[in-house]
Design an enzyme around this catalytic site. Structure first.
Site, PDB file in Angstrom:
ATOM      1  N   GLY A   1       1.246   3.541  -3.364  1.00  0.00           N
ATOM      2  CA  GLY A   1       0.322   4.582  -3.790  1.00  0.00           C
ATOM      3  C   GLY A   1      -0.135   5.497  -2.668  1.00  0.00           C
ATOM      4  N   HIS A   2       0.243   5.220  -1.432  1.00  0.00           N
ATOM      5  CA  HIS A   2      -0.264   5.987  -0.284  1.00  0.00           C
ATOM      6  C   HIS A   2       0.888   6.423   0.593  1.00  0.00           C
ATOM      7  CE1 HIS A   2      -2.851   6.822   3.274  1.00  0.00           C
ATOM      8  NE2 HIS A   2      -3.781   6.974   2.370  1.00  0.00           N
ATOM      9  N   PHE A   3       1.644   7.296   0.354  1.00  0.00           N
ATOM     10  CA  PHE A   3       1.846   8.164  -0.805  1.00  0.00           C
ATOM     11  C   PHE A   3       3.278   7.972  -1.241  1.00  0.00           C
ATOM     12  CE2 PHE A   3      -1.488  10.017   1.786  1.00  0.00           C
ATOM     13  CZ  PHE A   3      -2.498  10.223   0.860  1.00  0.00           C
TER      14      PHE A   3
ATOM     15  N   VAL B   1       2.477   6.649   4.157  1.00  0.00           N
ATOM     16  CA  VAL B   1       1.669   6.641   5.374  1.00  0.00           C
ATOM     17  C   VAL B   1       0.737   5.437   5.303  1.00  0.00           C
ATOM     18  CG1 VAL B   1      -0.059   7.896   6.718  1.00  0.00           C
ATOM     19  CG2 VAL B   1       1.727   9.164   5.521  1.00  0.00           C
TER      20      VAL B   1
ATOM     21  N   TYR C   1       0.806  -1.224   0.000  1.00  0.00           N
ATOM     22  CA  TYR C   1       0.000   0.000   0.000  1.00  0.00           C
ATOM     23  C   TYR C   1       0.839   1.273   0.000  1.00  0.00           C
ATOM     24  CZ  TYR C   1       0.617  -0.997   5.012  1.00  0.00           C
ATOM     25  OH  TYR C   1       1.124  -1.326   6.240  1.00  0.00           O
TER      26      TYR C   1
END
Length: 131
Positions: free
Chosen positions: A48-50, A55, A45
Protein backbone atom coordinates in the site's frame (compact mmCIF):
# COMPACT_ATOMS: atom_id res chain seq x y z
CA UNK A 1 30.07 -10.59 17.87
CA UNK A 2 27.17 -10.35 15.45
CA UNK A 3 23.64 -10.82 16.79
CA UNK A 4 21.23 -12.49 14.37
CA UNK A 5 17.48 -11.88 13.86
CA UNK A 6 16.42 -14.76 16.13
CA UNK A 7 18.51 -13.39 19.01
CA UNK A 8 17.18 -9.87 18.36
CA UNK A 9 13.63 -11.22 18.46
CA UNK A 10 14.24 -12.97 21.79
CA UNK A 11 15.85 -9.86 23.33
CA UNK A 12 13.13 -7.45 22.16
CA UNK A 13 10.16 -9.81 22.17
CA UNK A 14 9.04 -8.30 18.84
CA UNK A 15 7.30 -10.26 16.13
CA UNK A 16 7.44 -9.71 12.38
CA UNK A 17 6.38 -7.56 10.61
CA UNK A 18 7.59 -5.10 13.27
CA UNK A 19 10.88 -6.84 13.88
CA UNK A 20 12.85 -4.76 11.40
CA UNK A 21 16.51 -5.45 12.20
CA UNK A 22 18.19 -8.41 10.51
CA UNK A 23 21.42 -8.36 12.51
CA UNK A 24 23.63 -6.34 14.81
CA UNK A 25 27.18 -6.02 13.50
CA UNK A 26 28.73 -3.91 16.29
CA UNK A 27 27.67 -3.21 19.86
CA UNK A 28 29.19 -1.21 22.69
CA UNK A 29 26.59 -1.46 25.46
CA UNK A 30 25.22 1.92 26.55
CA UNK A 31 27.38 3.69 23.92
CA UNK A 32 26.82 2.67 20.30
CA UNK A 33 25.24 0.06 18.06
CA UNK A 34 25.37 -0.70 14.34
CA UNK A 35 22.66 -2.88 12.83
CA UNK A 36 21.59 -4.00 9.35
CA UNK A 37 18.27 -4.27 7.53
CA UNK A 38 17.85 -5.74 4.05
CA UNK A 39 14.77 -4.21 2.48
CA UNK A 40 12.90 -6.92 0.59
CA UNK A 41 10.31 -6.34 -2.12
CA UNK A 42 8.14 -8.83 -0.18
CA UNK A 43 7.71 -6.50 2.82
CA UNK A 44 3.96 -6.21 3.49
CA UNK A 45 3.96 -2.41 3.73
CA UNK A 46 4.98 -2.08 0.07
CA UNK A 47 1.52 -3.33 -0.98
CA UNK A 48 0.00 0.00 0.00
CA UNK A 49 2.99 2.36 0.24
CA UNK A 50 2.92 2.76 -2.81
CA UNK A 51 1.85 -0.03 -5.18
CA UNK A 52 3.52 1.39 -8.32
CA UNK A 53 6.37 3.17 -6.51
CA UNK A 54 7.25 1.20 -3.36
CA UNK A 55 8.87 3.31 -0.62
CA UNK A 56 9.60 2.23 2.96
CA UNK A 57 7.50 4.40 5.30
CA UNK A 58 9.64 6.86 7.23
CA UNK A 59 8.02 5.84 10.51
CA UNK A 60 9.49 2.36 9.99
CA UNK A 61 12.93 3.86 9.52
CA UNK A 62 12.43 5.54 12.91
CA UNK A 63 11.20 2.22 14.34
CA UNK A 64 14.41 0.51 13.19
CA UNK A 65 16.35 3.17 15.14
CA UNK A 66 14.16 2.52 18.21
CA UNK A 67 14.82 -1.24 18.03
CA UNK A 68 18.57 -0.62 17.79
CA UNK A 69 18.52 1.80 20.75
CA UNK A 70 16.67 -0.71 22.93
CA UNK A 71 19.32 -3.32 22.11
CA UNK A 72 22.15 -0.85 22.78
CA UNK A 73 20.83 -0.14 26.28
CA UNK A 74 19.61 -3.74 26.78
CA UNK A 75 16.24 -2.25 27.78
CA UNK A 76 13.45 -3.85 25.71
CA UNK A 77 10.68 -2.00 27.57
CA UNK A 78 11.89 1.54 26.90
CA UNK A 79 9.18 3.90 25.68
CA UNK A 80 9.94 6.38 22.92
CA UNK A 81 8.93 9.83 24.20
CA UNK A 82 10.47 12.24 21.72
CA UNK A 83 11.75 12.46 18.15
CA UNK A 84 13.67 15.66 17.50
CA UNK A 85 15.25 16.88 14.28
CA UNK A 86 13.83 13.91 12.38
CA UNK A 87 14.75 14.15 8.72
CA UNK A 88 13.87 11.82 5.86
CA UNK A 89 16.59 12.52 3.32
CA UNK A 90 16.45 9.62 0.84
CA UNK A 91 13.71 7.25 -0.31
CA UNK A 92 14.25 3.67 0.83
CA UNK A 93 13.30 1.21 -1.91
CA UNK A 94 13.17 -2.58 -2.19
CA UNK A 95 16.58 -4.18 -2.58
CA UNK A 96 18.42 -1.61 -0.50
CA UNK A 97 20.71 -2.55 2.39
CA UNK A 98 20.29 -0.23 5.39
CA UNK A 99 22.80 0.41 8.14
CA UNK A 100 21.29 1.72 11.37
CA UNK A 101 23.70 3.56 13.67
CA UNK A 102 22.72 4.74 17.13
CA UNK A 103 25.04 6.65 19.46
CA UNK A 104 24.11 7.45 23.06
CA UNK A 105 24.34 11.10 24.10
CA UNK A 106 23.22 10.48 27.68
CA UNK A 107 21.06 7.92 29.49
CA UNK A 108 18.07 7.18 27.21
CA UNK A 109 18.93 9.95 24.75
CA UNK A 110 20.63 9.21 21.45
CA UNK A 111 21.50 10.34 17.97
CA UNK A 112 20.42 7.89 15.28
CA UNK A 113 20.74 7.51 11.53
CA UNK A 114 19.75 5.15 8.77
CA UNK A 115 22.34 4.92 6.01
CA UNK A 116 22.25 3.60 2.45
CA UNK A 117 25.88 2.93 1.51
CA UNK A 118 27.18 5.70 3.82
CA UNK A 119 24.54 8.18 2.54
CA UNK A 120 22.12 9.39 5.21
CA UNK A 121 18.55 8.29 4.48
CA UNK A 122 17.04 9.26 7.86
CA UNK A 123 18.39 11.05 10.93
CA UNK A 124 16.86 11.85 14.30
CA UNK A 125 17.55 12.53 17.96
CA UNK A 126 15.52 10.14 20.12
CA UNK A 127 14.56 10.21 23.78
CA UNK A 128 13.12 7.38 25.84
CA UNK A 129 11.87 6.70 29.33
CA UNK A 130 12.06 3.50 31.32
CA UNK A 131 8.77 1.81 32.03
Amino acid sequence: MPINAAEIQSKLDYQPPLLLLDQVTALEHDQQIVAQKSVSANESYFQGHFPNNPVMPGVLEIESMVEAAKLMWDEPDLILTQVKRGRLREMVKPGMQLTIKVTAKEKYSCQAEVLIAEKKACTADLKFKAE
